[in-house]
Design an enzyme around this catalytic site. Structure first.
Site, PDB file in Angstrom:
ATOM      1  N   LYS A 113     -62.133  36.577  12.824  1.00  0.00           N
ATOM      2  CA  LYS A 113     -63.038  36.750  11.681  1.00  0.00           C
ATOM      3  C   LYS A 113     -64.446  36.283  12.033  1.00  0.00           C
ATOM      4  O   LYS A 113     -65.428  36.871  11.564  1.00  0.00           O
ATOM      5  CB  LYS A 113     -62.499  35.976  10.480  1.00  0.00           C
TER       6      LYS A 113
ATOM      7  N   SER B 127     -55.819  36.139   1.997  1.00  0.00           N
ATOM      8  CA  SER B 127     -57.110  35.544   2.361  1.00  0.00           C
ATOM      9  C   SER B 127     -58.278  36.182   1.621  1.00  0.00           C
ATOM     10  O   SER B 127     -59.414  35.991   2.015  1.00  0.00           O
ATOM     11  CB  SER B 127     -57.333  35.697   3.878  1.00  0.00           C
TER      12      SER B 127
END
Length: 981
Positions: free
Chosen positions: A924, A881
Site C-alpha cells: 500500500k 481495510s
C-alpha cells in the site's frame, strides 16, 4: 578323457600327417599292403602319410621297417617298449596288489585314472613304485547280487568299494584283469596303463589285498585266415563309419596309434571294445576272451551297436531339426539373438545381467546405504532370480530395484558456507530483496558454526514476477546445492506426493523420490512452486500429504508408498512459493517460515531493468551495447505507463519487445554484429595508416555521440529524428562534431573504399529509445495516473488496497440519491464482497454518530438516501481495510467539505470508532508513492511494519498512525487536531 590323460602324461607326438592318416594306418597295417607304415623308434615317433598318398620314409627308418616286417613279434615288443621304459616279464609279477575297478575294465594299451581311498593299499602302491616294481593287477568289480547295474550310480559303487575289505572284496572281483603299470601317484589319484591279461588264482593277503595271478596269452591264430581277415575288415569298416560322425573316436584312434603303434588283430579287438559305449559286463567279456576270432566277433557286435546308436542319434537330430520350423525356428533365432546381445552387453532382460547391473550401481554407496534398505534390496534381488523373465511380477520387481538402487543413499554434496561468497552471488542475481538475502545468510552462518546444515522450509510469498522462483536458483548456487523444481499448482492427486502402490499398473514414486534420483544427492534445494494453488479432488488432499514431507520432526523418515522404505529428507532445503498465503491451510502454514516479497517500487524497477533485464535481453538478441541506448526517461515511462505491476515480468516482456524491433531494424539496414574481417580486402590499394586513423576517428565520433545522448537528451532526440528522415547513405557519424572541436572527419580514400565507408557509417549509427519514440516500439500506454482527481471533490476519498498483483489506490465515492424526511438509506455498488458490505453498513452507522456529535443539528443521514460506489466495478473487491475510508467519504458529503489534497488512508473501524490493523503495508505504501500521495494514514498497530520498510520506500511520505477515527477526522478535514506521526 584319454586325450586329457595323454596331455597330462605327454609323449612325443611329432608325427605330422592329415586327419585321415590314423585310419589309413589301420587299414594298411591289417592288410599288410605297406609294411613300412609304422616304424616305432625312440619315443614312439612314427612316419606319416603325405597328402598325395605317397609314403616318404627317411633313410634311417627303412632298415628298421624291413626288420619289423620280417618279425611281427619283434614289432609287438618294440610297440610295447614305446610306451614303458621296461617290458615286464611274466615270471617277475606272479603276485600283485589287486586294484578294484568300479566302472569299466582296463584294456591293454589304455590309460585309466582311479582313486584309492584305502590308506594301506595306497601306501603299498607307493612303496612298490619306490622298489622299481610299479605294477599291480586291475580287476573289474562285480555288481552286488540282487541289484540292477543300470540303476546304480557311480558314486554309490565307489562308496561300496571303500567299505569292502579282505575276502569280501576278493569275492567281488572278476577273475580276469589286466597287469597295470603305475605311471604316477598324486594324492589318492593313481594313473594306470594296461599291459597284458591276468587271471587270479589264489588270495595271498587281505590287507592290502594281494593275489597270485597267471599271465594269459592269446590263443594261436592264423593271420592269413580269411574269416579273421573278413571279420577284422568289417570291424574297420564299421569303425570308419562311426569315425565319420564322432570326433571323439577319431581322437581315440589318433592317441592309440601314437602311444601303442601298429594295429594287429588282437589290438584291433581291444581297441574297439575299449572305446565303445557298451556296459562293463560286455567289455569284461571281450577282456576275458583269449580266442582272437571270438574277440573280434564280440568287438564287432559292440561297434555295430555303436553304429546303430549313431544312426538313431542322427535320425533323432534330423527329426527334431524338421520339427523346429515356423514359430519354433523363430523362437530359436530369438534365443540366439538374446545370447548375442548378452555377449555384446546389449541385452538387459537377462536376469543375471540385470542383477549385476543393480549391484554395480549400488556398490559406490553401499557403505552409506541404511541397513534396512540393503536388506530390502537383497531380498528383492533374490526374488528376481526366482521369477520368470516373461512374468509381470518380474518387471515390477525390476522397476522397484531400479528405483531403490538409483537413489543417492547417504550421498551429500559439499556445501559452501562462505557468507561473503553467498552475498556476492545473491547480489549478482537479484536487486533488493534484503529480507530474503538476510535469511539465507543466517542459514549459512548457522551451518558454518555447526559444521553441518539442516533442511529448512522457507515460503516466499508475494505477487507474480517479483523473483520468487528465480531466487530459489540463486540460493542453490550460493549454497552449492543441486536445484530441483516442481510445481504443485492444481495438483489434486496425493500419489504425486506420496507415490503409488506398486500393485497398480504404471505405478511411480512421488515427486520427492523422483527429485532425489534426478539430482543424485540427498541434500538438494527443492523449490515447491505455487503451493497456494494446491487442488483437492477425489484422490485425497495433497496439502495434507505435504505435511509429512515438510514437517522437520517427521521428514527424517519420509515414507513413499512406492518404495515403502523410510527416506531421510531432513537435509533437504525446501523453498515454497505462493502468491497468497491465506490460501495455504493452517497446518501446512505452521511448518513453514514465511518471507514476504511485497514488490518493487519505481526506483528498484529502474535498477533491475538497467542492470539485469536489459543486459540479458540484449545478449539474447545478439545486439552490441554500442548499437542501442535506452534512456532513463524511456525506462521510467515504460515502468509508469506500461508496467505498473509489483513484479518485473511484464517489464521484461516489454524490454524484449523493444529489442526485437531494434534487431529487425538493424538487420534491415544491413548492420552486422560481427566485425568486418574482409574490409581490408575490399579496400584495394588503400593506405593502411589512413584506414587505421579513420577507425580511430570513427570511435571518437561515436564516443561524442554517446556523451551528448546522456548529457543533452532533448537535442539527441531531435538529432535522431533528423537521422530517420535522411537516406541511410547520407548519414555521417560525426554530425554532432561541434561538441568537440578537436575531432576531425575520418580521412578515407575515395573509390575502392566506398564499401568501408558505408560499413563504418552503419556501425556508427546508434538506435536511441527515448520517451518520445517509446510508443513506436511498445504501443500506446496501458496505464494512466492512478489519480483520477487532482483535487478530490466532495464525497470522494482515496483508499489503499492490497491485491495479488501488489498494492493499488482505490477511490470510494458517495453521492446523494434522494432526500426527504425519514428516507435515510444506503446503497452500495462496485462488486463488493460480504466483508466490504458489512464495512459499509458499519461506516454508515459510525458516520451518523460522528455527525450528530460534531453537528447536532445536521440531519443529513436521517433524511438522505446515499449511494456508495467503488470504481472499477468489474474487479471483485473484498477485505477488512476500507472502513475508515467509507466513513470519511460519507462525512465529506454530509458536511459539504472536501478531503485534504494528496491524502490516502486505510484501516478498518469498529462501531465505537476504534481503528483496527491491516495487512500489506509495504504494497500500500508503494501504491501511494506511485500516485504521488504525500500523506498516508495507517493504524497505530502497523507502526512496526512501516518502520521495517526500506528507506527509499518511506522517503518523502508523511505518515500518520491513528487509534481512533476522531484522529482521522482532524487530519482529513483540516481541523488541526494533533495526531501521532
Amino acid at each position: 578323457m584319454l586325450k586329457l590323460l595323454s596331455l597330462k602324461f605327454p609323449v612325443n607326438f611329432s608325427h605330422g600327417g592329415e586327419s585321415r592318416a590314423p585310419l589309413l594306418r589301420v587299414l594298411r597295417s591289417l592288410t599288410g599292403s605297406n609294411p613300412r607304415t609304422f616304424v616305432p623308434f625312440g619315443r614312439a615317433r612314427f612316419c606319416s602319410e603325405s597328402g598325395d598318398g605317397s609314403n616318404p620314409v627317411d633313410a634311417k627308418a627303412v632298415p628298421e621297417a624291413e626288420v619289423a616286417a620280417e618279425n611281427a613279434e619283434e614289432i609287438d615288443s618294440k610297440s610295447s617298449s614305446a610306451i614303458v621304459p621296461t617290458n615286464p616279464r611274466p615270471e617277475d609279477y606272479l603276485t600283485v596288489l589287486a586294484l578294484p575297478l568300479p566302472h569299466r575294465p582296463l584294456f591293454p594299451g589304455f590309460y585309466m585314472p582311479i582313486y584309492v581311498k584305502d590308506p594301506k593299499l595306497l601306501a603299498a602302491l607307493v612303496e612298490n613304485r619306490k622298489r622299481s616294481a610299479p605294477y599291480a593287477g586291475a580287476f573289474l568289480l562285480k555288481d552286488e547280487p540282487g541289484t540292477d547295474p543300470s540303476l546304480s550310480s557311480g558314486s554309490e559303487t565307489e562308496k561300496n568299494i571303500y567299505d569292502l575289505k579282505g575276502k569280501e572284496l576278493f569275492k567281488r572281483l572278476h577273475e580276469v584283469g589286466t597287469l597295470a603299470q603305475i605311471t604316477s601317484i598324486q594324492g589318492d589319484q593313481v594313473v594306470l596303463i594296461g599291459h597284458r591279461r591276468l587271471r587270479i588264482t589264489e588270495l595271498i593277503d587281505e590287507d592290502p589285498l594281494t593275489v597270485k595271478v597267471d599271465h594269459l596269452k592269446d590263443k594261436p591264430y592264423n593271420k592269413e585266415d580269411d574269416v579273421i581277415k573278413a571279420t577284422s575288415f568289417e570291424v574297420i569298416a564299421t569303425l570308419r563309419d562311426v569315425l565319420k560322425t564322432s570326433s571323439l573316436w577319431r581322437d581315440h584312434v589318433q592317441t592309440y596309434t601314437q602311444h601303442i603303434g601298429d594295429f594287429n588283430f588282437p589290438r584291433l579287438a581291444d581297441f574297439g571294445a575299449a572305446i565303445s559305449g557298451a556296459n562293463k559286463l560286455l567289455c569284461q567279456q571281450v577282456l576275458e576272451e583269449l580266442d582272437v576270432y571270438k574277440r573280434l566277433k564280440l568287438t564287432l557286435e559292440l561297434v555295430k551297436k555303436e553304429m546303430e546308436i549313431s544312426k538313431i542319434q542322427e535320425s533323432i537330430a534330423k527329426a527334431i531339426e524338421e520339427k523346429i520350423s515356423g514359430e519354433q525356428r523363430r523362437y530359436l533365432l530369438n534365443e540366439q539373438l538374446k545370447a548375442i546381445k548378452k555377449e555384446l552387453g546389449l541385452e538387459t532382460d537377462d536376469k543375471t545381467a540385470v542383477s549385476s547391473k543393480f549391484r554395480e550401481r549400488l556398490e559406490p554407496n553401499k557403505d552409506k546405504c541404511p541397513p534396512h534398505v540393503l536388506q530390502v534390496i537383497e531380498e528383492e534381488l533374490t526374488k528376481l532370480q526366482l521369477l520368470e523373465a516373461s512374468s509381470s511380477e518380474f518387471n515390477v520387481t525390476r522397476n522397484y530395484l531400479d528405483w531403490l538402487t538409483a537413489l543417492p543413499w547417504g550421498n551429500y554434496s559439499d556445501e559452501n558456507f562462505d557468507v561473503h561468497h553467498a552475498q556476492v552471488i545473491l547480489d549478482e542475481d537479484h536487486y533488493g530483496l534484503s529480507d530474503v538475502k538476510e535469511r539465507i545468510l543466517e542459514f549459512i552462518a548457522v551451518g558454518k558454526l555447526r559444521g553441518t546444515s539442516q533442511g529448512k522450509i522457507i515460503c516466499l510469498s508475494g505477487p507474480p514476477g517479483v523473483g520468487k522462483t528465480s531466487i530459489g536458483r540463486s540460493i542453490a548456487r550460493a549454497l552449492n546445492r543441486k536445484f530441483y523444481r516442481f510445481s504443485v499448482g492444481g495438483l489434486a492427486d496425493v500419489a504425486e506426493i506420496k507415490g503409488h502402490r506398486r500393485t497398480y499398473i504404471g505405478a511411480m514414486p512421488g515427486k520427492m523420490v523422483q527429485c532425489l534420483k534426478n539430482v543424485g544427492t540427498a541434500n538438494p534445494l527443492v523449490l515447491i512452486d505455487e503451493i497456494d494453488k494446491l487442488g483437492r479432488g477425489h484422490a485425497g488432499d495433497p496439502a495434507s500429504a505435504l505435511l509429512e514431507l515438510l514437517d522437520p520432526e517427521q521428514n527424517a523418515n519420509f515414507l513413499d508408498h512406492y518404495l515403502d522404505v523410510p527416506i531421510d529428507v531432513s537435509k533437504v532445503l525446501f523453498v515454497c512459493t505462493a502468491n497468497v498465503v491465506d490460501m495455504i491451510p493452517n497446518p501446512l502454514m505452521d511448518r513453514m517460515e514465511v518471507i514476504t516479497l511485497a514488490g518493487y517500487i519505481t526506483d528498484e524497477k529502474m535498477h533491475i531493468a538497467r542492470d539485469y533485464l536489459e543486459k540479458t535481453t540484449r545478449e539474447a538478441c545478439g545486439i552490441k551495447p554500442e548499437q542501442v541506448e535506452v534512456t532513463d526517461a524511456a525506462l521510467l515511462a515504460l515502468i509508469e505507463n506500461y508496467c505498473r505491476e509489483a513484479g518485473v515480468r511484464n517489464l521484461q516482456k516489454h524490454i524484449e519487445k523493444i529489442y526485437r524491433k531494434i534487431a529487425l531494424q538493424l538487420v534491415r539496414q544491413g548492420v552486422s554484429t560481427e566485425p568486418s574481417s574482409n574490409a581490408s580486402d575490399q579496400a584495394v590499394g588503400a593506405n593502411e595508416s589512413t584506414v587505421e586513423s579513420a577507425e580511430v576517428e570513427e570511435k571518437s565520433s561515436e564516443t561524442v555521440l554517446n556523451v551528448q545522448t546522456i548529457v543533452e537528451p532533448e537535442e539527441t532526440t531531435i538529432h535522431e529524428q533528423a537521422i530517420e528522415t535522411l537516406p541511410s547513405d547520407n548519414i555521417t557519424p560525426v554530425a554532432d562534431q561541434p561538441l568537440d572541436s578537436n575531432v576531425t572527419p575520418p580521412q578515407v580514400n575515395v573509390g575502392n573504399n566506398d564499401v568501408l565507408e558505408t560499413e563504418a557509417s552503419k556501425e556508427a549509427e546508434k538506435v536511441v529509445i527515448d520517451e518520445s519514440n517509446l510508443s513506436k516500439f511498445v504501443g500506446k500506454p496501458v496505464f494512466h495516473a492512478d489519480r483520477i482527481y487532482d483535487q478530490t471533490p466532495i464525497g470522494v476519498v482515496m483508499g489503499l488496497a492490497w491485491t495479488a498483483m501488489g498494492g493499488s489506490t482505490l477511490y470510494i465515492e458517495t453521492t446523494q440519491v434522494e432526500q426527504g424526511e425519514g428516507k435515510g438509506a444506503l446503497n452500495m455498488t462496485g462488486q463488493l464482497g460480504d466483508v466490504m458490505k458489512e464495512s459499509g453498513q458499519i461506516a454508515h452507522t459510525v458516520a451518523r454518530a460522528i455527525l450528530l456529535e460534531k453537528e447536532p443539528d445536521n440531519l443529513f443521514f436521517a433524511n438522505t438516501k446515499l449511494h456508495l460506489h467503488v470504481p472499477a466495478g468489474a474487479t471483485p473487491k473484498d477485505g477488512p481495510s476500507a472502513g475508515c475510508t467509507m466513513i470519511t467519504s460519507m462525512l465529506s458529503l454530509a458536511m459539504k467539505n472536501p478531503v485534504k489534497k494528496d491524502l490516502a488512508m486505510t484501516g478498518e473501524v469498529t462501531l465505537t470508532g476504534r481503528i483496527l490493523p491491516i495487512g500489506g503495508v509495504k504494497e500500500k505504501t508503494i501504491a501511494a508513492r506511485r500516485s504521488d500521495v504525500k500523506s498516508i494514514i495507517f493504524p497505530s498497530a502497523n507502526r512496526r511494519d512501516f518502520d521495517e520498510l526500506a528507506t527509499n520506500v518511506k522517503e518523502g511520505l508523511e505518515v500518520h498512525f491513528v487509534d481512533d477515527y476522531s484522529q482521522i477526522f482532524g487530519l482529513a478535514f483540516n481541523t488541526n487536531q494533533e495526531t501521532e506521526k
